[in-house]
Write a protein that holds these residues in place. Structure first.
Motif, PDB file in Angstrom:
ATOM      1  N   VAL A 188     -39.039  -5.204 -26.864  1.00 55.54           N
ATOM      2  CA  VAL A 188     -40.293  -4.908 -27.549  1.00 55.54           C
ATOM      3  C   VAL A 188     -41.386  -5.713 -26.861  1.00 55.54           C
ATOM      4  CG1 VAL A 188     -39.998  -6.713 -29.309  1.00 55.54           C
ATOM      5  CG2 VAL A 188     -41.444  -4.728 -29.780  1.00 55.54           C
ATOM      6  N   HIS A 231     -34.869  -6.954 -28.301  1.00 52.19           N
ATOM      7  CA  HIS A 231     -34.906  -6.433 -29.662  1.00 52.19           C
ATOM      8  C   HIS A 231     -33.479  -6.357 -30.195  1.00 52.19           C
ATOM      9  CE1 HIS A 231     -35.635  -3.826 -33.086  1.00 52.19           C
ATOM     10  NE2 HIS A 231     -36.936  -4.007 -32.921  1.00 52.19           N
ATOM     11  N   GLY A 235     -37.816  -2.567 -37.412  1.00 47.83           N
ATOM     12  CA  GLY A 235     -38.602  -2.754 -36.202  1.00 47.83           C
ATOM     13  C   GLY A 235     -38.626  -1.579 -35.260  1.00 47.83           C
ATOM     14  N   GLY A 236     -38.027  -0.471 -35.652  1.00 45.21           N
ATOM     15  CA  GLY A 236     -38.096   0.741 -34.844  1.00 45.21           C
ATOM     16  C   GLY A 236     -38.479   1.916 -35.726  1.00 45.21           C
ATOM     17  N   GLN A 284     -39.757  -9.193 -25.346  1.00 43.28           N
ATOM     18  CA  GLN A 284     -38.605  -9.902 -25.897  1.00 43.28           C
ATOM     19  C   GLN A 284     -37.475  -8.921 -26.173  1.00 43.28           C
ATOM     20  OE1 GLN A 284     -41.702 -10.496 -27.746  1.00 43.28           O
ATOM     21  NE2 GLN A 284     -42.132 -12.156 -26.336  1.00 43.28           N
ATOM     22  N   ASP A 295     -37.995   4.046 -28.151  1.00 40.82           N
ATOM     23  CA  ASP A 295     -37.930   3.287 -29.390  1.00 40.82           C
ATOM     24  C   ASP A 295     -36.572   2.592 -29.527  1.00 40.82           C
ATOM     25  OD1 ASP A 295     -38.964   2.864 -32.295  1.00 40.82           O
ATOM     26  OD2 ASP A 295     -36.948   3.700 -32.531  1.00 40.82           O
ATOM     27  N   PRO A 296     -36.545   1.354 -30.050  1.00 43.82           N
ATOM     28  CA  PRO A 296     -35.263   0.637 -30.193  1.00 43.82           C
ATOM     29  C   PRO A 296     -34.244   1.355 -31.063  1.00 43.82           C
ATOM     30  CG  PRO A 296     -37.089  -0.909 -30.368  1.00 43.82           C
ATOM     31  CD  PRO A 296     -37.692   0.462 -30.350  1.00 43.82           C
ATOM     32  N   GLY A 351     -41.719  -0.046 -27.682  1.00 41.31           N
ATOM     33  CA  GLY A 351     -40.315  -0.283 -27.362  1.00 41.31           C
ATOM     34  C   GLY A 351     -39.982   0.189 -25.962  1.00 41.31           C
ATOM     35  N   ALA A 356     -32.582  -2.839 -25.573  1.00 41.53           N
ATOM     36  CA  ALA A 356     -33.928  -2.685 -26.129  1.00 41.53           C
ATOM     37  C   ALA A 356     -34.794  -3.926 -25.916  1.00 41.53           C
ATOM     38  CB  ALA A 356     -33.854  -2.365 -27.615  1.00 41.53           C
TER      39      ALA A 356
END
Length: 405
Positions: free
Chosen positions: A198, A190, A392-393, A188, A221-222, A163, A196
């Motif tokens: 990733v 996030h 996703g985080g 891309q 991290d997101p 991230g 954010a």
């Protein structure tokens, strides 16, 4: 180094970890003793070691090694060895161990009859082994996460995506994606945060790329960024990051508002890199505080990213999963309460106290906040959120507490 030599080196490092040496120190000591290994070799070996640390119990089961985790302390005659752990992890990640256990120079010796039999007859694993979780944690996680517990634990067995946080004070997210693409990095947006990104895959040398080197982008991290997005930040505020660590959330807050930022940590050494990072990002730090010089005055916003079990970040720090004990969890809860009480005294009337952890556990999150509110009637909760690793985080929790005026 050949792939087989890398596996053999990872097995030797895991022997040291099984003997009680912290993984980072074992990796550093191995690299110093084997200076022929290039940066690509060191990175690949690190990935192998950390893969086993995330999946220690299942790797031991597949490799017919004792079901004893690295924190056990008293090994007696049941200490697992790095060879069996690497064997088990290769099997469960779909590799053919025979391709690595060749007996060639620098490689591990060929598979024994016992090892070949273990591969041919996959073990019937208990739930804690299959999910790579300490058994004592399972009922707690079941109570806290319900029917999502297994899915979350399986996610935490795998490596975390990379991230990034865009410094929106200097560059847009779209411009950041273009700048990374010019460096050969695909990223891309996030959904957890407007800042954010990733990254596709796990590129090497990311921190040395120009957008990160120049302070336009930071590694973060997101979900950690999403925590900052929930904070009530306005220009001109006096802000204290009370458990600042490396200062990632301080820099994220500075990307949202021009304010007067102060940082504090019980271990000032954790903040050693913050000054150059802040300078690159164009963020002035108004005050740096520690045990010898505690924070003074009232702050409009105090953020406490408190020490915790780290259960939401076991993908990044898998050793913490095996080091956590009921006694350690109780001690952490005591520390969290003390931090909240100290931070409350630094929050001005009408100001905000934000409490955050990277924990999945209600005992460190909702229950900690409820206990604090029962002790200090000056505060009320006005917001907050849980972030699951399934989003996703990392797993994160934040509660927004307002001091009534």
């Amino acid at each position: 180094m050949t792939p087989a030599a890398r596996v053999a080196s990872a097995a030797a490092i895991l022997d040291r970890v099984a003997g009680g040496e912290p993984a980072e120190r074992a990796l550093t000591n191995w690299a110093r003793s084997n200076r022929y290994a290039g940066s690509g070799d060191r990175a690949a070996i690190r990935d192998l070691v950390f893969g086993v640390l995330r999946r220690w119990r299942s790797a031991a089961a597949h490799g017919a090694a004792p079901d004893v985790t690295p924190d056990a302390g008293q090994w007696a005659d049941h200490r697992p060895d790095g060879r069996r752990l690497m064997l088990g992890d290769l099997v469960q990640t779909g590799e053919d161990p025979a391709a690595f256990f060749t007996g060639d120079r620098f490689a591990l010796g060929p598979l024994s009859d016992e090892e070949t039999a273990a591969i041919a007859d996959p073990p019937a694993m208990e739930r804690g082994q299959r999910l790579d979780c300490p058994d004592w944690m399972l009922p707690i996680l079941d109570a806290d996460m319900g029917d999502r517990a297994d899915e979350v634990l399986l996610t935490l067995r795998e490596r975390s995506p990379v991230g990034l946080r865009v410094n929106l004070a200097r560059i847009s997210r779209e411009e950041a994606i273009t700048a990374l693409a010019q460096e050969g990095i695909t990223a891309q947006a996030h959904p957890l945060s407007p800042s954010a990104l990733v990254v596709d895959g796990f590129p090497r040398g990311l921190a040395a790329k120009a957008p990160l080197r120049d302070g336009l982008i930071e590694m973060q991290d997101p979900a950690s960024q999403a925590v900052v997005d929930l904070l009530p930040l306005d220009p001109g505020m006096r802000v204290l990051d009370y458990c600042a660590g490396g200062g990632g959330k301080t820099l994220a807050m500075a990307g949202r508002a021009r304010a007067e930022f102060h940082v504090h940590d019980a271990d000032p050494g954790r903040m050693a890199d913050l000054a150059p990072r802040a300078e690159r990002a164009g963020v002035p730090i108004a005050g740096t505080w520690g045990p010898a010089a505690p924070p003074e005055g009232d702050f409009d916003l105090v953020l406490c990213d408190a020490p915790c079990s780290g259960s939401g970040a076991w993908r990044r720090s898998p050793e913490g999963k095996w080091a956590l004990t009921p006694a350690r969890l109780d001690a952490l809860r005591q520390i969290q309460g003390e931090i909240l009480d100290r931070a409350a005294a630094l929050t001005r009337k009408g100001g905000t106290l934000a409490y955050a952890t990277c924990s999945l556990l209600r005992a460190e999150n909702e229950e900690a906040v409820a206990a604090f509110l029962s002790r200090d009637g000056r505060f009320r909760q006005t917001g907050g959120r849980r972030f699951s690793p399934l989003e996703g985080g990392d797993g994160f929790f934040v509660a927004i507490l307002e001091r009534q005026s």
